[in-house]
Motif scaffolding. Structure first.
Motif, short mmCIF file in Angstrom:
data_model
loop_
_atom_site.label_atom_id
_atom_site.label_comp_id
_atom_site.label_asym_id
_atom_site.label_seq_id
_atom_site.Cartn_x
_atom_site.Cartn_y
_atom_site.Cartn_z
N VAL A 376 19.57 7.85 35.59
CA VAL A 376 19.99 7.59 36.96
C VAL A 376 19.16 8.44 37.92
CG1 VAL A 376 22.32 7.02 36.18
CG2 VAL A 376 21.80 9.35 36.92
N PRO A 377 19.11 8.08 39.20
CA PRO A 377 18.30 8.83 40.16
C PRO A 377 18.88 10.22 40.43
CG PRO A 377 18.83 6.63 40.98
CD PRO A 377 19.69 6.86 39.79
N ALA A 378 18.06 11.08 41.01
CA ALA A 378 18.50 12.42 41.42
C ALA A 378 19.71 12.30 42.34
CB ALA A 378 17.37 13.16 42.12
N GLY A 379 20.69 13.18 42.13
CA GLY A 379 21.89 13.18 42.95
C GLY A 379 23.00 12.30 42.46
N GLN A 380 22.71 11.43 41.50
CA GLN A 380 23.74 10.52 40.98
C GLN A 380 24.33 11.08 39.70
OE1 GLN A 380 22.74 6.32 41.05
NE2 GLN A 380 23.96 5.92 39.22
N GLN A 381 25.65 10.99 39.59
CA GLN A 381 26.33 11.53 38.42
C GLN A 381 26.15 10.65 37.20
OE1 GLN A 381 30.40 13.53 38.31
NE2 GLN A 381 30.90 11.51 37.49
N GLY A 382 26.05 11.28 36.06
CA GLY A 382 25.99 10.59 34.78
C GLY A 382 26.22 11.58 33.66
N GLU A 383 26.02 11.12 32.43
CA GLU A 383 26.18 12.02 31.29
C GLU A 383 24.91 12.84 31.10
OE1 GLU A 383 27.34 12.06 26.52
OE2 GLU A 383 26.91 10.15 27.53
N ILE A 384 25.09 14.14 30.84
CA ILE A 384 23.95 15.03 30.62
C ILE A 384 23.47 14.85 29.18
CG2 ILE A 384 23.16 17.42 30.62
CD1 ILE A 384 25.57 18.00 32.54
N CYS A 385 22.24 14.39 29.04
CA CYS A 385 21.63 14.21 27.73
C CYS A 385 20.39 15.09 27.64
CB CYS A 385 21.26 12.75 27.50
SG CYS A 385 22.67 11.61 27.64
N VAL A 386 19.98 15.46 26.45
CA VAL A 386 18.92 16.45 26.31
C VAL A 386 18.10 16.18 25.06
CG1 VAL A 386 20.44 18.07 25.09
CG2 VAL A 386 18.45 18.95 26.31
N CYS A 387 16.82 16.55 25.13
CA CYS A 387 15.96 16.52 23.94
C CYS A 387 15.08 17.76 23.95
CB CYS A 387 15.11 15.25 23.88
SG CYS A 387 13.79 15.18 25.13
N GLY A 388 14.56 18.10 22.79
CA GLY A 388 13.68 19.27 22.67
C GLY A 388 13.93 20.00 21.35
N PRO A 389 13.10 21.01 21.05
CA PRO A 389 13.18 21.69 19.75
C PRO A 389 14.47 22.45 19.49
CG PRO A 389 11.09 22.14 20.86
CD PRO A 389 11.96 21.48 21.87
N ALA A 390 15.28 22.71 20.51
CA ALA A 390 16.54 23.44 20.29
C ALA A 390 17.68 22.54 19.83
CB ALA A 390 16.96 24.17 21.57
N VAL A 391 17.48 21.22 19.86
CA VAL A 391 18.54 20.31 19.45
C VAL A 391 18.73 20.39 17.93
CG1 VAL A 391 19.30 17.90 19.38
CG2 VAL A 391 18.11 18.78 21.40
N PHE A 392 19.97 20.43 17.52
CA PHE A 392 20.29 20.59 16.10
C PHE A 392 19.85 19.39 15.27
CE2 PHE A 392 23.36 17.68 17.39
CZ PHE A 392 24.41 17.44 16.49
N ALA A 393 19.93 19.54 13.94
CA ALA A 393 19.48 18.49 13.03
C ALA A 393 20.52 17.38 12.87
CB ALA A 393 19.15 19.10 11.67
N GLY A 394 21.74 17.62 13.31
CA GLY A 394 22.81 16.64 13.16
C GLY A 394 24.03 17.32 12.55
#
Length: 540
Positions: A376-394
């Motif tokens: 969604v565009p800047a300023g619009q609410q939504g679910e915070i999702c993330v990616c990168g090397p700190a994300v767990f394996a599952g």
């Protein structure tokens, strides 16, 4: 002899061998052998001594059949032995499975069963936990008891085992990036706890990132005070201290003694500490803050929840610009955003960026997404999702939870928020905290912030409860400051012009304290249960 087929880019496939995390301890022992590594009460251990003790315990575990991939359940309060058990497990390539020591025997038994534990290290004050765990997880072959004494009923005494294997060293396991090192059990606020699998490669990145983004410049001349259980976020924080040879100072008792915390800060010239907002509040409102020298503090790091603005202002007045906020979950090892000291302002205004939890951590990326996974565009609410090397394996052995947690490669935090044009993140609440009143979505965080600006209110939690007219309404539970008094009608009248009417709580209750987790966070699940136990919830 033909070469293996190369993937795109011409690079032959290979394993991703990485440093075993236990090497952090070995490095510090080599560089600073006689410096103090850990302090607990009146005792302290040098890096050489700690490294030797970890070698001995690793050798002892290996002699008892623990091998790479085995899970070691640890039920213990903060202690040097509890901390050592982490590195002993890592050295063998085994998986450290710490519990929250405040959990019940039945809860710990479930963690032993769910993790498939084959060994247990247990504080001798928890015999029922050890018994329950062995009954639920028959794979547990032996128990080593911390503080059990030579004739301990639980099993062999930890320090006696270390002494028996002193001078021995088990081979350090070779590990790859995705080899698990830690089962980080979630708090279980929605259903039973799940084991987030943390790996050697991931955690090496997290420790590096903590040092880069949270406490730059940390060296062997620094000291860190532990005020939270090492089983979760504090353990991750201390892993970074070990990496740079900083001294770890443990509180001497199980009870959180605020005056003792300030005394230790002065005694050991503590420079950083990991906390949660409620602990920062307790520390800075206690009179002992003015009785001890805390000028050594450079980084007072808080996470777990955003800090209410009024509490933030008070802490800044008392401590100066040393606050560091980060946002993250156990599944991302706390590694999503950072708000450094320079961006914590006492005065309200554009520079203060009120309500933000900071910008993306180095190497991490945030995406605010709608229900279909579209950004969604800047300023619009939504679910915070993330990616990168700190994300767990599952999650361990939980494909259903993994399917819900990931979408198109993004980890779904379950938190709601928005980013501004510069990328600063603002959390508006948990999706599960939202309630619908008269057809309108209400996120309690906004109202809670307003309530806390009342001079008599120290803490507040608002949750939605069923209502025959509106579907759901808000119930607020407040804790007043010492010596203050306030009536429900007076607080609602004071609040009414400050917030939309549909966001106003229908009821306000005043309690002596709010239920909190073992990590100091307010737990709305327990508040709801207490409201029900007191007969304060409306009939369905």
């Amino acid at each position: 002899m033909s070469l293996p087929e190369s993937p795109k880019g011409g690079v032959a496939p290979c394993t991703r061998r990485v440093m075993n995390l236990a090497h952090f301890l070995r490095q510090s022992a080599r560089r600073h052998p006689d410096d103090v590594a850990i302090v607990w009460g009146e005792r302290s251990w040098t890096w050489r001594e700690m490294d030797r003790r970890v070698d001995a315990m690793a050798a002892a575990l290996a002699a008892r059949g623990v091998t790479k991939g085995d899970r070691i359940l640890v039920q213990a309060r903060n202690s040097n032995q509890m901390f050592e058990s982490m590195f002993a497990a890592f050295r063998l390539g085994a998986v450290w499975v710490p519990t929250n020591f405040r959990q019940t025997p039945a809860e710990v038994a479930y963690l032993g069963e769910a993790s498939g534990a084959t060994a247990m290290i247990c504080d001798a004050v928890f015999p029922d936990h050890a018994t329950a765990a062995r009954e639920a997880a028959p794979g547990i072959r032996f128990v080593i008891a911390i503080g059990g004494g030579a004739e301990g009923a639980l099993g062999e005494d930890y320090d006696a085992v270390v002494a028996a294997h002193d001078g021995e060293a088990a081979p350090v396991a070779d590990v790859e990036y995705d080899d698990p090192c830690w089962f980080f059990f979630t708090s279980g606020t929605t259903g039973r706890p799940k084991a987030a699998v943390l790996t050697h490669g991931q955690m090496a990145f997290v420790a590096t990132n903590h040092l880069c983004d949270l406490m730059p410049g940390t060296t062997h001349r620094d000291a860190s005070l532990v005020v939270a259980p090492l089983s979760h976020g504090a353990g991750v924080h201390q892993l970074a201290q070990i990496a740079h040879g900083a001294t770890t100072v443990l509180l001497p008792g199980e009870r959180f003694d605020i005056a003792e915390a300030w005394r230790l800060i002065e005694r050991w010239r503590v420079t950083n500490m990991f906390t949660v907002p409620t602990i920062v509040k307790m520390l800075t409102e206690h009179p002992a803050i003015d009785q001890y020298d805390h000028s050594s503090l450079r980084y007072v790091i808080y996470a777990g929840a955003p800090m209410y603005r009024e509490d933030q202002k008070h802490a800044l007045k008392k401590l100066g610009k040393v606050l560091v906020q980060y946002f993250g979950l156990g599944e991302v090892t706390g590694n999503i955003t950072v708000l450094p000291p320079a961006l914590h302002e006492i005065e309200d205004g554009p520079a203060a960026r009120i309500g933000t939890c900071g910008f993306e951590r180095t190497g991490m990326q945030i995406s605010i997404q709608d229900d279909q996974g579209r950004e969604v565009p800047a300023g619009q609410q939504g679910e915070i999702c993330v990616c990168g090397p700190a994300v767990f394996a599952g999650y361990y052995d939980n494909p259903e939870a993994n399917a819900k947690a990931f979408r198109n490669g993004w980890f779904r935090t379950g938190d709601l928020g928005h980013q501004d044009e510069e990328g600063f993140l603002y959390i508006t609440g948990r999706a599960s905290d939202m309630y619908i009143s008269g057809g309108s979505n209400v996120y309690p965080r906004e109202t809670e912030e307003k309530v806390l600006t009342h001079p008599a209110v120290a803490e507040v939690a608002i949750l939605g409860v069923p209502d025959k007219t509106w579907g759901e309404v808000g119930y607020a539970v407040c804790v007043l400051r010492p010596g203050e008094s306030l009536a429900e009608a007076d607080l609602l009248a004071w609040l009414e012009p400050k917030i939309s009417r549909y966001k106003l709580p229908k009821r306000v209750f005043f309690w002596d304290e709010l239920p909190k987790s073992g990590y100091g966070k307010i737990t709305k699940k327990n508040i709801r249960a207490e409201l029900e136990a007191r007969g304060l919830l409306p009939e369905a």
